[in-house]
Design a protein around this motif. Structure first.
Motif, PDB file in Angstrom:
ATOM      1  N   ASP A  86       0.832  -1.202   0.000  1.00 33.30           N
ATOM      2  CA  ASP A  86       0.000   0.000   0.000  1.00 33.30           C
ATOM      3  C   ASP A  86       0.869   1.256   0.000  1.00 33.30           C
ATOM      4  OD1 ASP A  86      -2.331  -1.491   0.040  1.00 33.30           O
ATOM      5  OD2 ASP A  86      -2.498  -1.471   2.227  1.00 33.30           O
ATOM      6  N   ILE A  87       1.986   1.203   0.719  1.00 28.93           N
ATOM      7  CA  ILE A  87       2.930   2.323   0.723  1.00 28.93           C
ATOM      8  C   ILE A  87       3.424   2.579  -0.692  1.00 28.93           C
ATOM      9  CG2 ILE A  87       5.245   3.048   1.449  1.00 28.93           C
ATOM     10  CD1 ILE A  87       4.760   1.602   4.081  1.00 28.93           C
ATOM     11  N   LEU A  88       3.805   1.510  -1.383  1.00 28.69           N
ATOM     12  CA  LEU A  88       4.308   1.636  -2.754  1.00 28.69           C
ATOM     13  C   LEU A  88       3.248   2.227  -3.669  1.00 28.69           C
ATOM     14  CD1 LEU A  88       6.344   1.114  -5.017  1.00 28.69           C
ATOM     15  CD2 LEU A  88       5.457  -1.244  -5.154  1.00 28.69           C
ATOM     16  N   HIS A  89       2.036   1.696  -3.589  1.00 25.44           N
ATOM     17  CA  HIS A  89       0.965   2.171  -4.464  1.00 25.44           C
ATOM     18  C   HIS A  89       0.668   3.644  -4.212  1.00 25.44           C
ATOM     19  CE1 HIS A  89      -2.933   2.328  -6.516  1.00 25.44           C
ATOM     20  NE2 HIS A  89      -2.566   1.218  -7.134  1.00 25.44           N
ATOM     21  N   ALA A  90       0.580   4.040  -2.942  1.00 28.05           N
ATOM     22  CA  ALA A  90       0.291   5.439  -2.609  1.00 28.05           C
ATOM     23  C   ALA A  90       1.420   6.362  -3.062  1.00 28.05           C
ATOM     24  CB  ALA A  90       0.066   5.579  -1.106  1.00 28.05           C
ATOM     25  N   ALA A  91       2.675   5.902  -2.906  1.00 32.14           N
ATOM     26  CA  ALA A  91       3.816   6.718  -3.322  1.00 32.14           C
ATOM     27  C   ALA A  91       3.817   6.932  -4.829  1.00 32.14           C
ATOM     28  CB  ALA A  91       5.123   6.075  -2.873  1.00 32.14           C
ATOM     29  N   ILE A  92       3.492   5.889  -5.582  1.00 29.30           N
ATOM     30  CA  ILE A  92       3.460   6.028  -7.038  1.00 29.30           C
ATOM     31  C   ILE A  92       2.294   6.925  -7.463  1.00 29.30           C
ATOM     32  CG2 ILE A  92       3.158   4.800  -9.216  1.00 29.30           C
ATOM     33  CD1 ILE A  92       5.916   4.506  -7.849  1.00 29.30           C
ATOM     34  N   GLU A  93       1.166   6.805  -6.794  1.00 32.71           N
ATOM     35  CA  GLU A  93       0.059   7.718  -7.077  1.00 32.71           C
ATOM     36  C   GLU A  93       0.498   9.170  -6.881  1.00 32.71           C
ATOM     37  OE1 GLU A  93      -3.044   6.355  -4.422  1.00 32.71           O
ATOM     38  OE2 GLU A  93      -4.219   5.671  -6.146  1.00 32.71           O
ATOM     39  N   SER A  94       1.171   9.435  -5.770  1.00 36.14           N
ATOM     40  CA  SER A  94       1.626  10.793  -5.477  1.00 36.14           C
ATOM     41  C   SER A  94       2.641  11.269  -6.513  1.00 36.14           C
ATOM     42  CB  SER A  94       2.255  10.860  -4.081  1.00 36.14           C
ATOM     43  OG  SER A  94       1.310  10.545  -3.085  1.00 36.14           O
ATOM     44  N   TYR A  95       3.528  10.353  -6.918  1.00 36.18           N
ATOM     45  CA  TYR A  95       4.538  10.702  -7.911  1.00 36.18           C
ATOM     46  C   TYR A  95       3.893  11.062  -9.250  1.00 36.18           C
ATOM     47  CZ  TYR A  95       8.241  10.053 -11.376  1.00 36.18           C
ATOM     48  OH  TYR A  95       9.104  10.239 -12.440  1.00 36.18           O
ATOM     49  N   VAL A  96       3.010  10.212  -9.731  1.00 35.77           N
ATOM     50  CA  VAL A  96       2.356  10.462 -11.020  1.00 35.77           C
ATOM     51  C   VAL A  96       1.567  11.765 -10.968  1.00 35.77           C
ATOM     52  CG1 VAL A  96       0.566   9.630 -12.610  1.00 35.77           C
ATOM     53  CG2 VAL A  96       2.301   8.045 -11.715  1.00 35.77           C
ATOM     54  N   ASP A  97       0.865  12.004  -9.856  1.00 39.07           N
ATOM     55  CA  ASP A  97       0.087  13.236  -9.731  1.00 39.07           C
ATOM     56  C   ASP A  97       1.003  14.457  -9.683  1.00 39.07           C
ATOM     57  OD1 ASP A  97      -2.227  11.781  -9.742  1.00 39.07           O
ATOM     58  OD2 ASP A  97      -2.510  11.824  -7.564  1.00 39.07           O
ATOM     59  N   TYR A  98       2.127  14.356  -8.958  1.00 34.59           N
ATOM     60  CA  TYR A  98       3.057  15.489  -8.886  1.00 34.59           C
ATOM     61  C   TYR A  98       3.620  15.806 -10.263  1.00 34.59           C
ATOM     62  CZ  TYR A  98       7.036  18.421  -7.928  1.00 34.59           C
ATOM     63  OH  TYR A  98       7.929  19.468  -7.962  1.00 34.59           O
ATOM     64  N   VAL A  99       4.077  14.786 -10.972  1.00 37.59           N
ATOM     65  CA  VAL A  99       4.657  15.016 -12.295  1.00 37.59           C
ATOM     66  C   VAL A  99       3.599  15.547 -13.259  1.00 37.59           C
ATOM     67  CG1 VAL A  99       5.804  13.926 -14.245  1.00 37.59           C
ATOM     68  CG2 VAL A  99       6.458  13.296 -11.928  1.00 37.59           C
ATOM     69  N   SER A 100       2.370  15.055 -13.144  1.00 43.40           N
ATOM     70  CA  SER A 100       1.291  15.546 -14.006  1.00 43.40           C
ATOM     71  C   SER A 100       1.021  17.023 -13.763  1.00 43.40           C
ATOM     72  CB  SER A 100       0.013  14.742 -13.775  1.00 43.40           C
ATOM     73  OG  SER A 100       0.195  13.376 -14.095  1.00 43.40           O
ATOM     74  N   GLU A 101       1.043  17.429 -12.505  1.00 38.05           N
ATOM     75  CA  GLU A 101       0.771  18.819 -12.143  1.00 38.05           C
ATOM     76  C   GLU A 101       1.949  19.740 -12.459  1.00 38.05           C
ATOM     77  OE1 GLU A 101      -0.155  18.660  -8.013  1.00 38.05           O
ATOM     78  OE2 GLU A 101      -1.804  17.234  -8.309  1.00 38.05           O
ATOM     79  N   ASN A 102       3.145  19.173 -12.528  1.00 41.21           N
ATOM     80  CA  ASN A 102       4.364  19.969 -12.740  1.00 41.21           C
ATOM     81  C   ASN A 102       5.132  19.444 -13.948  1.00 41.21           C
ATOM     82  OD1 ASN A 102       4.556  21.666 -10.009  1.00 41.21           O
ATOM     83  ND2 ASN A 102       3.909  19.594  -9.505  1.00 41.21           N
ATOM     84  N   ARG A 103       4.387  19.129 -14.992  1.00 45.57           N
ATOM     85  CA  ARG A 103       4.961  18.451 -16.146  1.00 45.57           C
ATOM     86  C   ARG A 103       6.138  19.211 -16.748  1.00 45.57           C
ATOM     87  NH1 ARG A 103       1.673  16.627 -21.627  1.00 45.57           N
ATOM     88  NH2 ARG A 103       3.500  16.233 -22.920  1.00 45.57           N
ATOM     89  N   ASN A 104       5.960  20.489 -17.048  1.00 46.09           N
ATOM     90  CA  ASN A 104       7.008  21.251 -17.716  1.00 46.09           C
ATOM     91  C   ASN A 104       8.265  21.333 -16.873  1.00 46.09           C
ATOM     92  OD1 ASN A 104       5.328  21.693 -19.912  1.00 46.09           O
ATOM     93  ND2 ASN A 104       4.615  23.668 -19.169  1.00 46.09           N
ATOM     94  N   SER A 105       8.085  21.583 -15.573  1.00 44.68           N
ATOM     95  CA  SER A 105       9.235  21.669 -14.679  1.00 44.68           C
ATOM     96  C   SER A 105       9.982  20.348 -14.631  1.00 44.68           C
ATOM     97  CB  SER A 105       8.790  22.051 -13.270  1.00 44.68           C
ATOM     98  OG  SER A 105       8.148  23.297 -13.254  1.00 44.68           O
ATOM     99  N   TYR A 106       9.242  19.261 -14.472  1.00 49.36           N
ATOM    100  CA  TYR A 106       9.870  17.958 -14.301  1.00 49.36           C
ATOM    101  C   TYR A 106      10.592  17.514 -15.568  1.00 49.36           C
ATOM    102  CZ  TYR A 106      10.541  13.135 -12.885  1.00 49.36           C
ATOM    103  OH  TYR A 106      11.100  11.929 -12.553  1.00 49.36           O
ATOM    104  N   VAL A 107       9.916  17.650 -16.713  1.00 46.97           N
ATOM    105  CA  VAL A 107      10.537  17.240 -17.973  1.00 46.97           C
ATOM    106  C   VAL A 107      11.755  18.096 -18.266  1.00 46.97           C
ATOM    107  CG1 VAL A 107      10.203  17.061 -20.463  1.00 46.97           C
ATOM    108  CG2 VAL A 107       8.415  16.275 -18.921  1.00 46.97           C
ATOM    109  N   SER A 108      11.665  19.382 -17.976  1.00 43.44           N
ATOM    110  CA  SER A 108      12.804  20.270 -18.195  1.00 43.44           C
ATOM    111  C   SER A 108      14.004  19.828 -17.374  1.00 43.44           C
ATOM    112  CB  SER A 108      12.428  21.706 -17.830  1.00 43.44           C
ATOM    113  OG  SER A 108      13.546  22.566 -17.953  1.00 43.44           O
ATOM    114  N   LEU A 109      13.773  19.493 -16.121  1.00 40.67           N
ATOM    115  CA  LEU A 109      14.877  19.080 -15.257  1.00 40.67           C
ATOM    116  C   LEU A 109      15.443  17.730 -15.670  1.00 40.67           C
ATOM    117  CD1 LEU A 109      13.543  20.121 -11.749  1.00 40.67           C
ATOM    118  CD2 LEU A 109      15.169  21.321 -13.198  1.00 40.67           C
TER     119      LEU A 109
END
Length: 205
Positions: A86-109
């Motif tokens: 459950d920890i893994l699943h929740a962490a990946i959910e948070s990661y995907v949501d963070y990258v989705s919300e900050n796509r340009n910043s993340y891809v740029s970096l």
């Protein structure tokens, strides 16, 4: 962006403000195009004052990278009160949501010219290592010894997570939930033998 009305701040507050403005600009353009002149104008300070807090434009960009990396790690911090999977699943959910919300910043970096800078590359690797260490720390709880082979596999899995997420953002042919399931189920297959991974995942359903 709007120009920020100049107010008196402590050195720590001013530095944090400049980094935050830089991170916001990064959401709109590649790192190499984050302009110290524009940031100074937005903060209502002189360019010279900005360089009082940062020794160079590169130093300022490095501070932005560290800020964004720390923000992502904070957003994806594991909830240790849950069961390991459950920890893994929740962490990946948070990661995907963070990258989705900050796509340009993340891809740029991740894909931009910053990756050619040794110190910035070191920051990326430190972020990846933290993410990998979080996963490895949970493996003994599900009966997986965190030996050198497993640790190497987890580091490789982190690279897979990054590539799969960026590819999905560019061309989302599957749903968010399908992406998360793909990423989560890939980890046991990397960290364990195929038969053991299948048994674990089967038991988790």
């Amino acid at each position: 962006m709007e120009v920020v009305k100049r107010t008196r701040m402590s050195p720590e507050e001013r530095r944090a403000q400049l980094i935050d403005l830089g991170a916001r600009m990064l959401a709109e353009r590649p790192l190499e195009q984050v302009s110290v002149e524009e940031i100074a104008d937005q903060a209502g300070v002189s360019r010279g004052l900005l360089f009082h807090y940062f020794t160079s434009k590169r130093d300022f960009h490095l501070a932005i990278v560290r800020h964004v990396s720390a923000e992502m790690l904070e957003r994806t911090a594991p909830d240790l009160s849950r069961e390991p999977l459950d920890i893994l699943h929740a962490a990946i959910e948070s990661y995907v949501d963070y990258v989705s919300e900050n796509r340009n910043s993340y891809v740029s970096l991740l894909r931009g010219t910053a990756s050619g800078d040794p110190e910035m590359r070191e920051e990326f690797e430190r972020t990846r290592a933290t993410m990998a260490d979080r996963i490895v720390a949970q493996l003994p709880r599900i009966g997986i010894a965190a030996d050198a082979r497993v640790t190497l596999g987890v580091r490789g899995w982190i690279a897979f997570v990054e590539e799969a997420t960026i590819s999905w953002l560019r061309d989302p042919q599957i749903t968010r939930e399908e992406l998360i399931d793909l990423i989560v189920t890939a980890l046991p297959a990397v960290a364990m033998g195929a038969a053991s991974a299948a048994a674990l995942l089967g038991g988790a359903n």
